[in-house]
Design an enzyme around this catalytic site. Structure first.
Site, PDB file in Angstrom:
ATOM      1  N   GLU A  72      81.800  39.959  62.128  1.00  0.00           N
ATOM      2  CA  GLU A  72      83.052  41.453  61.425  1.00  0.00           C
ATOM      3  C   GLU A  72      83.357  41.093  60.421  1.00  0.00           C
ATOM      4  O   GLU A  72      83.614  40.728  59.723  1.00  0.00           O
ATOM      5  CB  GLU A  72      83.438  40.764  62.825  1.00  0.00           C
ATOM      6  CG  GLU A  72      84.923  42.157  62.867  1.00  0.00           C
ATOM      7  CD  GLU A  72      83.912  43.573  63.127  1.00  0.00           C
ATOM      8  OE1 GLU A  72      83.410  43.476  64.339  1.00  0.00           O
ATOM      9  OE2 GLU A  72      84.229  44.131  62.550  1.00  0.00           O
ATOM     10  N   LYS A 132      77.579  37.499  56.008  1.00  0.00           N
ATOM     11  CA  LYS A 132      78.868  37.317  55.752  1.00  0.00           C
ATOM     12  C   LYS A 132      79.815  36.564  55.176  1.00  0.00           C
ATOM     13  O   LYS A 132      81.123  37.345  54.416  1.00  0.00           O
ATOM     14  CB  LYS A 132      79.283  37.450  57.353  1.00  0.00           C
ATOM     15  CG  LYS A 132      81.017  36.813  57.713  1.00  0.00           C
ATOM     16  CD  LYS A 132      81.544  38.202  57.743  1.00  0.00           C
ATOM     17  CE  LYS A 132      83.358  37.985  57.889  1.00  0.00           C
ATOM     18  NZ  LYS A 132      84.042  39.707  57.338  1.00  0.00           N
ATOM     19  N   GLY A 181      94.335  35.894  50.341  1.00  0.00           N
ATOM     20  CA  GLY A 181      95.297  35.355  50.834  1.00  0.00           C
ATOM     21  C   GLY A 181      94.373  36.059  52.260  1.00  0.00           C
ATOM     22  O   GLY A 181      93.695  36.735  51.878  1.00  0.00           O
ATOM     23  N   CYS A 239      90.636  34.802  56.046  1.00  0.00           N
ATOM     24  CA  CYS A 239      89.397  35.148  55.783  1.00  0.00           C
ATOM     25  C   CYS A 239      88.903  34.718  54.283  1.00  0.00           C
ATOM     26  O   CYS A 239      88.252  33.426  54.527  1.00  0.00           O
ATOM     27  CB  CYS A 239      88.864  36.291  55.916  1.00  0.00           C
ATOM     28  SG  CYS A 239      88.453  36.833  57.562  1.00  0.00           S
TER      29      CYS A 239
HETATM   30  N1  LIG Z   1      90.907  38.638  61.205  1.00  0.00           N
HETATM   31  C1  LIG Z   1      90.331  38.941  60.895  1.00  0.00           C
HETATM   32  O1  LIG Z   1      90.684  40.025  59.889  1.00  0.00           O
HETATM   33  C2  LIG Z   1      88.616  38.651  60.759  1.00  0.00           C
HETATM   34  C3  LIG Z   1      87.675  39.505  60.131  1.00  0.00           C
HETATM   35  C4  LIG Z   1      86.495  39.236  60.716  1.00  0.00           C
HETATM   36  C5  LIG Z   1      85.968  37.856  61.027  1.00  0.00           C
HETATM   37  N2  LIG Z   1      86.761  37.172  61.187  1.00  0.00           N
HETATM   38  C6  LIG Z   1      86.480  36.111  61.939  1.00  0.00           C
HETATM   39  O2  LIG Z   1      86.760  36.117  63.360  1.00  0.00           O
HETATM   40  C7  LIG Z   1      86.888  34.855  64.064  1.00  0.00           C
HETATM   41  C8  LIG Z   1      88.459  34.873  64.868  1.00  0.00           C
HETATM   42  O3  LIG Z   1      89.248  35.200  64.160  1.00  0.00           O
HETATM   43  P1  LIG Z   1      90.490  35.726  64.383  1.00  0.00           P
HETATM   44  O4  LIG Z   1      91.409  36.267  63.018  1.00  0.00           O
HETATM   45  O5  LIG Z   1      90.478  37.777  65.736  1.00  0.00           O
HETATM   46  O6  LIG Z   1      91.570  34.743  65.111  1.00  0.00           O
HETATM   47  P2  LIG Z   1      92.889  34.782  65.854  1.00  0.00           P
HETATM   48  O7  LIG Z   1      92.840  33.316  66.070  1.00  0.00           O
HETATM   49  O8  LIG Z   1      93.623  35.589  65.788  1.00  0.00           O
HETATM   50  O9  LIG Z   1      91.809  35.065  67.636  1.00  0.00           O
HETATM   51  C9  LIG Z   1      91.022  34.072  68.025  1.00  0.00           C
HETATM   52  C10 LIG Z   1      91.251  33.786  69.497  1.00  0.00           C
HETATM   53  O10 LIG Z   1      90.646  32.355  70.561  1.00  0.00           O
HETATM   54  C11 LIG Z   1      90.967  32.068  71.251  1.00  0.00           C
HETATM   55  N3  LIG Z   1      90.938  31.138  71.383  1.00  0.00           N
HETATM   56  C12 LIG Z   1      90.070  29.888  71.314  1.00  0.00           C
HETATM   57  N4  LIG Z   1      89.329  29.504  71.763  1.00  0.00           N
HETATM   58  C13 LIG Z   1      89.360  29.529  73.182  1.00  0.00           C
HETATM   59  C14 LIG Z   1      88.346  29.450  74.236  1.00  0.00           C
HETATM   60  N5  LIG Z   1      88.441  27.732  74.335  1.00  0.00           N
HETATM   61  N6  LIG Z   1      88.813  30.352  74.886  1.00  0.00           N
HETATM   62  C15 LIG Z   1      89.403  31.757  75.299  1.00  0.00           C
HETATM   63  N7  LIG Z   1      90.151  31.784  73.858  1.00  0.00           N
HETATM   64  C16 LIG Z   1      89.844  30.665  72.851  1.00  0.00           C
HETATM   65  C17 LIG Z   1      92.533  31.600  70.748  1.00  0.00           C
HETATM   66  O11 LIG Z   1      93.530  31.468  71.721  1.00  0.00           O
HETATM   67  C18 LIG Z   1      93.102  32.675  69.949  1.00  0.00           C
HETATM   68  O12 LIG Z   1      92.966  34.187  71.254  1.00  0.00           O
HETATM   69  C19 LIG Z   1      86.779  33.879  62.682  1.00  0.00           C
HETATM   70  O13 LIG Z   1      85.712  33.621  62.757  1.00  0.00           O
HETATM   71  C20 LIG Z   1      87.223  34.869  61.220  1.00  0.00           C
HETATM   72  O14 LIG Z   1      86.823  33.880  60.194  1.00  0.00           O
HETATM   73  C21 LIG Z   1      88.350  37.742  60.901  1.00  0.00           C
END
Ligand SMILES: NC(=O)c1ccc[n+]([C@@H]2O[C@H](COP(=O)([O-])OP(=O)(O)OC[C@H]3O[C@@H](n4cnc5c(N)ncnc54)[C@H](O)[C@@H]3O)[C@@H](O)[C@H]2O)c1
Length: 432
Positions: free
Chosen positions: A151, A207, A260, A263
């Protein structure tokens, strides 16, 4: 199509809601019951412009559901997206993949018909191979396919980024999965998104390489800003002068504080870890990490100099504390280093952030959240513009500080030095 997003954070929630808005049936799953209960009432747990209306609209239509029941949600869906966190392991560079593997195990117990399992979480190369191995312990290989679909959305612009992405990367060698996913993304492809089908490992690396490249651009201009300060050159001129070259591009060339967020810091570290394990040196990325780690100290030294080494009892205001504007995300924000340091040196800190009070500073004595810009700035000695929110761009500082002498340190270069100096305000920016 019937989709299930496991992990309803920034990525899972935004992409789940947007997929529902494209007409799919989507279940957003999270283990956090509190979060799911809020979402069922259309209360959004994160700050993301435009998301609340989409959640309400698609919940009302019945296409978007929220659940804590992973088993039932997987069984009901054809395509399962893993969107859980992949933070850095404590005191290491390596990504902690325990959440991804935990989810893979749970998925494996619920496959009775063909399902595509997609890693949307940012994961090191070969994580897809491991997820496939975990699932194949319980499920026949012809009943599932593990695909990488990283993503690229940015917090604060997430909905727009999801709906109008530059590209959609699908890492799979399965023709069947590729066909299904091309169809799933067809509404975005028809609006101009490039669809790129690669190997699973290449998609995983794309990514990390993208984030590392952007972090490098930021660090590059930040270091040149340091040089500009010594040579009396405006770094903004430099950014325009080099950024207008189409081979370089102007984005991510604005000097500021250390990068910061959730990511860049963790992904650059994880990429170096992958390279180390493959006995390959990524010296450019290593020095980017190193330079960025030092940047907050460098800015703190500047603050010391600006205050003539007298930080104790100085009233310092932070405008914005999140790592960038239009998000409430505090992960690895440079304010987390700067505020505790200045607090330890005896400064009295007030801060205002449009996304509210931050629990990260709750335990610090003499660090206070103020509900508006005026209260935060009133009678301050030094105002630090930390985050580039629009509402900070046209403040009548002279009026609201209501003090003869005060200093502005504009870490985002949002004010014109000439204009602000005309008001007899002592002003410092970055690289100018
Ligand atoms: N935040 C961004 O801008 C962004 C952009 C691109 C990619 N990513 C990637 O996407 C991934 C997620 O990032 P995010 O910022 O959305 O994380 P986040 O911490 O906001 O959300 C992750 C969610 O997963 C849930 N979770 C964890 N274990 C679980 C389980 N066993 N069952 C159900 N739910 C569970 C948590 O409770 C949490 O709500 C990461 O790898 C990140 O690097 C993030």
């Amino acid at each position: 199509m019937k989709l299930c997003m496991i992990g309803t954070g920034y990525v899972g929630l935004v992409s789940g809601v947007c997929f529902a808005d494209l007409g799919n049936e989507v279940i957003c799953v999270d283990k956090d019951l509190n979060k799911i209960n809020k979402l069922r009432k259309s209360i959004i747990p994160i700050y993301e412009p435009g998301l609340d209306e989409l959640v309400k609209k698609n919940s009302k239509s019945g296409r978007l559901k929220f659940s804590t029941n992973i088993n039932e949600s997987v069984q009901k869906s054809n395509i399962i997206f893993i969107c859980v966190g992949t933070p850095t392991k404590k005191n290491k560079y390596e990504a902690d993949l325990s959440q991804v593997y935990d989810v893979a195990k749970k998925i494996s117990k619920n496959i009775k018909s063909f399902k595509i399992i997609i890693n949307k979480s940012t994961v090191p190369v070969m994580t897809g191979d491991k997820v496939e191995k975990i699932i194949s312990r319980k499920v026949k290989k012809n009943l599932f396919s593990v695909v990488s679909n990283p993503e690229f959305l940015r917090e604060g612009e997430a909905i727009r980024d999801f709906v109008y992405p530059d590209r959609i990367v699908i890492g799979t060698s399965s023709k069947k999965s590729n066909k299904i996913l091309k169809n799933l993304y067809s509404p975005l492809i028809s609006k101009g998104a490039k669809y790129i089908n690669t190997s699973r490992r290449a998609a995983e690396l794309i990514k990390y390489a993208s984030n590392a490249f952007l972090a490098t651009k930021i660090t590059f201009i930040n270091e040149l800003a340091n040089l500009c300060e010594k040579l009396n050159i405006n770094v903004e001129d430099l950014s325009i002068g080099i950024g207008t070259d189409k081979r370089i591009g102007g984005r991510f060339l604005r000097a500021g504080p250390a990068y910061g967020g959730s990511c860049f810091p963790k992904d650059t570290r994880a990429l170096v870890d992958t390279a180390n394990k493959s006995l390959t040196s990524l010296s450019v990325i290593k020095s980017v990490i190193n330079s960025n780690n030092k940047r907050s100290n460098l800015l703190l030294n500047n603050i010391s100099k600006i205050l003539k080494n007298r930080i104790k009892n100085k009233k310092i205001t932070f405008l914005g504390v999140t790592f960038k504007a239009n998000t409430d995300d505090m992960r690895e924000s440079s304010s987390l280093k700067m505020i505790p340091y200045l607090n330890k040196k005896g400064a009295k800190i007030k801060y205002y952030d449009p996304t509210g009070k931050k629990s990260e500073f709750d335990k610090l004595k003499n660090v206070q959240f103020k509900k508006n810009i005026k209260e935060a700035c009133m009678s301050s000695d030094l105002i630090i513009i930390h985050t580039e929110w629009n509402e900070f761009k046209l403040i009548d500082l002279k009026r609201i500080v209501n003090k003869k002498k005060f200093i502005v340190y504009d870490l985002r270069n949002i004010y014109s030095p000439e204009k602000i100096k005309k008001q007899k305000i002592q002003y410092f920016g970055i690289g100018r």
